[in-house]
Motif scaffolding. Structure first.
Motif, PDB file in Angstrom:
ATOM      1  N   ALA A 180       0.827  -1.206   0.000  1.00  0.00           N
ATOM      2  CA  ALA A 180       0.000   0.000   0.000  1.00  0.00           C
ATOM      3  C   ALA A 180       0.858   1.252   0.000  1.00  0.00           C
ATOM      4  CB  ALA A 180      -0.933  -0.009   1.213  1.00  0.00           C
ATOM      5  N   ILE A 181       1.921   1.250   0.791  1.00  0.00           N
ATOM      6  CA  ILE A 181       2.833   2.402   0.833  1.00  0.00           C
ATOM      7  C   ILE A 181       3.492   2.605  -0.523  1.00  0.00           C
ATOM      8  CG2 ILE A 181       5.044   3.189   1.792  1.00  0.00           C
ATOM      9  CD1 ILE A 181       4.081   1.897   4.474  1.00  0.00           C
ATOM     10  N   GLY A 182       3.881   1.514  -1.165  1.00  0.00           N
ATOM     11  CA  GLY A 182       4.495   1.633  -2.480  1.00  0.00           C
ATOM     12  C   GLY A 182       3.561   2.214  -3.518  1.00  0.00           C
ATOM     13  N   LEU A 183       2.252   1.984  -3.331  1.00  0.00           N
ATOM     14  CA  LEU A 183       1.267   2.489  -4.291  1.00  0.00           C
ATOM     15  C   LEU A 183       0.813   3.908  -3.991  1.00  0.00           C
ATOM     16  CD1 LEU A 183      -0.895  -0.747  -4.636  1.00  0.00           C
ATOM     17  CD2 LEU A 183       0.526   0.274  -6.434  1.00  0.00           C
ATOM     18  N   THR A 184       0.934   4.338  -2.727  1.00  0.00           N
ATOM     19  CA  THR A 184       0.456   5.674  -2.358  1.00  0.00           C
ATOM     20  C   THR A 184       1.583   6.599  -1.945  1.00  0.00           C
ATOM     21  OG1 THR A 184       0.041   5.000  -0.075  1.00  0.00           O
ATOM     22  CG2 THR A 184      -1.786   4.783  -1.636  1.00  0.00           C
ATOM     23  N   GLY A 185       2.428   6.140  -1.030  1.00  0.00           N
ATOM     24  CA  GLY A 185       3.609   6.907  -0.631  1.00  0.00           C
ATOM     25  C   GLY A 185       3.369   7.998   0.382  1.00  0.00           C
ATOM     26  N   GLN A 186       2.393   8.860   0.144  1.00  0.00           N
ATOM     27  CA  GLN A 186       2.262  10.059   0.963  1.00  0.00           C
ATOM     28  C   GLN A 186       1.054  10.044   1.886  1.00  0.00           C
ATOM     29  OE1 GLN A 186       4.744  12.484   1.052  1.00  0.00           O
ATOM     30  NE2 GLN A 186       5.728  10.845  -0.103  1.00  0.00           N
ATOM     31  N   LYS A 187       0.578   8.874   2.254  1.00  0.00           N
ATOM     32  CA  LYS A 187      -0.535   8.777   3.198  1.00  0.00           C
ATOM     33  C   LYS A 187      -0.027   8.196   4.517  1.00  0.00           C
ATOM     34  CE  LYS A 187      -4.207   8.404  -0.244  1.00  0.00           C
ATOM     35  NZ  LYS A 187      -4.781   9.717   0.076  1.00  0.00           N
ATOM     36  N   PRO A 188      -0.395   8.799   5.644  1.00  0.00           N
ATOM     37  CA  PRO A 188       0.177   8.344   6.922  1.00  0.00           C
ATOM     38  C   PRO A 188      -0.365   7.018   7.421  1.00  0.00           C
ATOM     39  CG  PRO A 188      -1.384  10.126   7.294  1.00  0.00           C
ATOM     40  CD  PRO A 188      -1.215  10.016   5.808  1.00  0.00           C
ATOM     41  N   ASP A 189      -1.627   6.689   7.134  1.00  0.00           N
ATOM     42  CA  ASP A 189      -2.243   5.521   7.753  1.00  0.00           C
ATOM     43  C   ASP A 189      -1.499   4.209   7.501  1.00  0.00           C
ATOM     44  OD1 ASP A 189      -4.105   7.124   8.916  1.00  0.00           O
ATOM     45  OD2 ASP A 189      -5.781   6.515   7.650  1.00  0.00           O
ATOM     46  N   PRO A 190      -1.055   3.911   6.272  1.00  0.00           N
ATOM     47  CA  PRO A 190      -0.309   2.658   6.098  1.00  0.00           C
ATOM     48  C   PRO A 190       1.002   2.625   6.878  1.00  0.00           C
ATOM     49  CG  PRO A 190      -1.096   3.464   3.980  1.00  0.00           C
ATOM     50  CD  PRO A 190      -1.316   4.555   4.977  1.00  0.00           C
ATOM     51  N   TYR A 191       1.648   3.772   7.033  1.00  0.00           N
ATOM     52  CA  TYR A 191       2.867   3.816   7.845  1.00  0.00           C
ATOM     53  C   TYR A 191       2.554   3.511   9.311  1.00  0.00           C
ATOM     54  CZ  TYR A 191       5.678   5.819   4.050  1.00  0.00           C
ATOM     55  OH  TYR A 191       6.360   6.026   2.865  1.00  0.00           O
ATOM     56  N   ILE A 192       1.474   4.104   9.825  1.00  0.00           N
ATOM     57  CA  ILE A 192       1.098   3.853  11.215  1.00  0.00           C
ATOM     58  C   ILE A 192       0.749   2.384  11.409  1.00  0.00           C
ATOM     59  CG2 ILE A 192      -0.553   4.405  13.040  1.00  0.00           C
ATOM     60  CD1 ILE A 192      -0.929   7.151  11.632  1.00  0.00           C
ATOM     61  N   ALA A 193      -0.039   1.846  10.480  1.00  0.00           N
ATOM     62  CA  ALA A 193      -0.452   0.444  10.591  1.00  0.00           C
ATOM     63  C   ALA A 193       0.758  -0.483  10.539  1.00  0.00           C
ATOM     64  CB  ALA A 193      -1.438   0.108   9.467  1.00  0.00           C
ATOM     65  N   GLN A 205       5.377  13.249  10.164  1.00  0.00           N
ATOM     66  CA  GLN A 205       5.702  14.310   9.210  1.00  0.00           C
ATOM     67  C   GLN A 205       4.576  14.490   8.190  1.00  0.00           C
ATOM     68  OE1 GLN A 205      10.064  14.501   7.944  1.00  0.00           O
ATOM     69  NE2 GLN A 205      10.019  12.535   9.045  1.00  0.00           N
ATOM     70  N   LEU A 206       3.943  13.382   7.799  1.00  0.00           N
ATOM     71  CA  LEU A 206       2.834  13.468   6.852  1.00  0.00           C
ATOM     72  C   LEU A 206       1.589  14.048   7.506  1.00  0.00           C
ATOM     73  CD1 LEU A 206       3.271  10.034   5.030  1.00  0.00           C
ATOM     74  CD2 LEU A 206       3.649  12.307   4.046  1.00  0.00           C
ATOM     75  N   ASN A 207       1.382  13.764   8.796  1.00  0.00           N
ATOM     76  CA  ASN A 207       0.241  14.319   9.526  1.00  0.00           C
ATOM     77  C   ASN A 207       0.683  14.669  10.943  1.00  0.00           C
ATOM     78  OD1 ASN A 207      -2.150  15.092  10.664  1.00  0.00           O
ATOM     79  ND2 ASN A 207      -3.187  13.130  10.431  1.00  0.00           N
ATOM     80  N   PRO A 208       1.153  15.898  11.153  1.00  0.00           N
ATOM     81  CA  PRO A 208       1.686  16.288  12.465  1.00  0.00           C
ATOM     82  C   PRO A 208       0.638  16.338  13.572  1.00  0.00           C
ATOM     83  CG  PRO A 208       2.444  17.779  10.729  1.00  0.00           C
ATOM     84  CD  PRO A 208       1.354  16.950  10.139  1.00  0.00           C
ATOM     85  N   LEU A 209      -0.640  16.187  13.234  1.00  0.00           N
ATOM     86  CA  LEU A 209      -1.694  16.259  14.249  1.00  0.00           C
ATOM     87  C   LEU A 209      -2.281  14.890  14.567  1.00  0.00           C
ATOM     88  CD1 LEU A 209      -3.575  19.496  13.107  1.00  0.00           C
ATOM     89  CD2 LEU A 209      -1.861  19.241  14.919  1.00  0.00           C
ATOM     90  N   ASP A 210      -1.585  13.821  14.160  1.00  0.00           N
ATOM     91  CA  ASP A 210      -2.108  12.483  14.406  1.00  0.00           C
ATOM     92  C   ASP A 210      -1.724  12.023  15.809  1.00  0.00           C
ATOM     93  OD1 ASP A 210      -2.528   9.592  14.428  1.00  0.00           O
ATOM     94  OD2 ASP A 210      -2.907   9.830  12.286  1.00  0.00           O
ATOM     95  N   LEU A 211      -2.701  12.009  16.686  1.00  0.00           N
ATOM     96  CA  LEU A 211      -2.498  11.707  18.093  1.00  0.00           C
ATOM     97  C   LEU A 211      -1.895  10.320  18.298  1.00  0.00           C
ATOM     98  CD1 LEU A 211      -3.151  12.467  21.092  1.00  0.00           C
ATOM     99  CD2 LEU A 211      -5.396  11.441  20.722  1.00  0.00           C
ATOM    100  N   ARG A 212      -2.447   9.312  17.634  1.00  0.00           N
ATOM    101  CA  ARG A 212      -1.981   7.948  17.853  1.00  0.00           C
ATOM    102  C   ARG A 212      -0.618   7.709  17.226  1.00  0.00           C
ATOM    103  NH1 ARG A 212      -7.987   5.778  16.774  1.00  0.00           N
ATOM    104  NH2 ARG A 212      -8.824   6.258  18.831  1.00  0.00           N
TER     105      ARG A 212
END
Length: 283
Positions: free
Chosen positions: A187-200, A223-230
């Protein structure tokens, strides 16, 4: 550098953060009233309203406006538009799948399932309906059905990042973290700039004891979402396990600057010896 607000109290409770059970990612959802329309959405609504005024029997216009309402969290208005689109075209697969998404967001899973089934009855190759139905099955703990739908979505669209991401969440919920890491990596390879797959992926790395890779992923996520609490809280745990207590304290403090009542961040900050009012590094 991140400074913890002085109003945050310490808490001695054990960190309530069970990695194997973390299948819902990102910040807690806002209420409908908390999601204002941005200028682009408002412009789209105005334009689509004008189209509907001129062509009141155009189901596509209602479906498009419903999608804008849905993105803005205005669920009742979205449902009204999807209902209208379906009444105008009872074989509109996209409108059924879009309405299913709103039902899923509002925890009406049986209605969501019925709409995804209807969409697939109209178009057996409609990938968003397989994804939507798979998510419903996953939330209903029907793992085999969910896996079948995610596999079907991937077979139809091997470049669909969301299908890999959701299958990864399913694997993660079952404790199959190696498989989950593979899917999140795709998923990261296909999107790259979304935080959720990195968190998962980081959560599965943590469950596997690969704390350095988890920390690297969470560096990217915040860095992709500085306001992500989790993301900040998970990052604190990763650096805590790596023995980097100052950086862990900085991450927990950052989470508490976002929400000073978030218990996992409070107990994590306390556990690494964080002190109220002191400044800690985040990077």
């Amino acid at each position: 550098m991140t400074r913890l607000p002085k109003k945050v109290s310490k808490c001695a409770a054990i960190l309530a953060f069970a990695l194997a059970g973390c299948t819902t990612l990102g910040n807690p959802p806002a209420s409908d009233a908390d999601v204002p329309l941005n200028p682009t959405s408002q412009s789209n609504l105005t334009s689509l309203g004008e189209v509907i005024d001129k062509h009141p029997d155009d189901p596509q216009a209602y479906n498009m406006r419903g999608s804008v309402y849905g993105e803005a969290g205005r669920n009742d208005e979205a449902l009204a538009d999807f209902n209208k689109a379906i009444s105008l075209d009872p074989n509109y697969a996209q409108a059924y799948a879009n309405r299913a998404l709103i039902y899923r967001k509002t925890n009406r899973l049986d209605l969501a399932l019925a709409d995804d089934n209807k969409a697939l009855a109209v178009d057996a190759s409609y990938v968003p309906a397989y994804l939507g139905r798979g998510i419903v099955y996953r939330e209903q703990a029907k793992s085999s059905q969910a896996l079948g739908d995610f596999n079907k979505a991937i077979a139809l669209r091997p470049d669909n990042a969301e299908a890999y991401y959701n299958r990864g969440l399913l694997y993660q919920s079952q404790g199959q973290h190696a498989f989950a890491v593979d899917d999140f990596s795709t998923a990261i390879g296909l999107t790259g700039q979304k935080p959720d797959p990195y968190i998962a992926r980081a959560l599965s790395y943590l469950a596997l004891g690969n704390n350095k890779s988890a920390a690297d992923d969470l560096d990217m996520a915040v860095q992709l979402n500085p306001l992500d609490l989790r993301a900040w809280t998970s990052r604190g745990l990763a650096y805590e396990r790596l023995g980097a207590k100052d950086k862990a304290a900085g991450s927990y403090a950052k989470a508490l600057n976002i929400n000073d009542k978030y218990e996992p961040a409070k107990t994590g900050f306390d556990r690494v010896g964080g002190k109220i009012g002191q400044t800690y590094p985040t990077f």
